[in-house]
Design an enzyme around this catalytic site. Sequence first.
Site, mmCIF file in Angstrom:
data_model
loop_
_atom_site.group_PDB
_atom_site.id
_atom_site.type_symbol
_atom_site.label_atom_id
_atom_site.label_comp_id
_atom_site.label_asym_id
_atom_site.label_seq_id
_atom_site.Cartn_x
_atom_site.Cartn_y
_atom_site.Cartn_z
ATOM 1 N N GLU A 161 0.806 -1.216 0.000
ATOM 2 C CA GLU A 161 0.000 0.000 0.000
ATOM 3 C C GLU A 161 0.846 1.277 0.000
ATOM 4 O OE1 GLU A 161 -4.186 -0.296 1.769
ATOM 5 O OE2 GLU A 161 -2.894 -1.117 3.334
ATOM 6 N N HIS B 222 -11.659 -0.670 6.485
ATOM 7 C CA HIS B 222 -10.222 -0.869 6.338
ATOM 8 C C HIS B 222 -9.406 -0.131 7.403
ATOM 9 C CE1 HIS B 222 -6.616 -0.594 3.279
ATOM 10 N NE2 HIS B 222 -6.219 -0.866 4.501
ATOM 11 N N HIS C 103 -4.834 0.949 10.965
ATOM 12 C CA HIS C 103 -6.095 0.197 11.011
ATOM 13 C C HIS C 103 -6.636 0.143 12.442
ATOM 14 C CE1 HIS C 103 -3.395 -1.739 7.883
ATOM 15 N NE2 HIS C 103 -4.357 -1.245 7.141
ATOM 16 N N HIS D 267 -0.755 5.539 7.540
ATOM 17 C CA HIS D 267 -1.900 4.666 7.247
ATOM 18 C C HIS D 267 -1.976 3.617 8.331
ATOM 19 C CE1 HIS D 267 -4.798 2.066 5.549
ATOM 20 N NE2 HIS D 267 -3.944 1.123 5.207
#
Length: 240
Positions: A76, A166, A97, A95
């Site tokens: 990613e 996500h 989660h 990023h």
Amino acid sequence: MSIERTIKDLVIANRILANENVLDSFGHVSVRHPERPDRYFLARSCSPGIVEESDIVEFTLDGVPVNPEKRPLYLERHLHGGMYETHAGVNAVLHAHADDLLPFTITDIPLRPVIQSVGDMGAKIPVWDIADKFGDDTDLLVCTMDQGRDLARCVLPNKVALLRGHGFVSVDVNLIGLVRLAVFLPRNARVLLAATTLGTPIKGLKSGEIAARLRLDPASPSMRRGWEYWARESGCSDLL
Ligand SMILES: [Zn+2]
């Protein structure tokens, strides 16, 4: 800032975000190259809590390593390149989660700031749904530059965007500001979720209060207070 200092700071950011439970074995944080705005630094595919300076890889914005690299890379990474390409003022990208934010990615309940420390995340955080543009048969991962660019377009003027089912992305002008906000994002989500169970209207931050928080300088010396403390707590104060 020197390249050496930038890489040390990126290691510190990885360790802090892992130790503060913003990142687990997955998720990643990057920083724009201090001398080449068309490049960024990001670890090889590696759990953030064990990242070391030797794990940091230099990338062009389209996600290609500048030097030959045989180690596995984050699939990613294109969400980082997409963000730097789209927003010249963004110099750090996360990023993650974190569980506490996930309910807001799959419901109509908006994620919004209800505690002062996250006022600069923006008034109403958007949810980016990969299916809107890329169909309902993706693996939900941001694996192409097209996807990274599309995600990047929905973030500003906020500093955070949710990814449906996500996780989330967060951006800032520097790593210290990014880490400070990110540490408080799960706490804000927990407070908001807890408040919804109490059955009374929720008093979020007012628009003027959010604007005031956005005017704070993420590069100011006072922002280092949390950075230094969290670095020590995560066992990497030797890198400061
Ligand atoms: Zn992800």
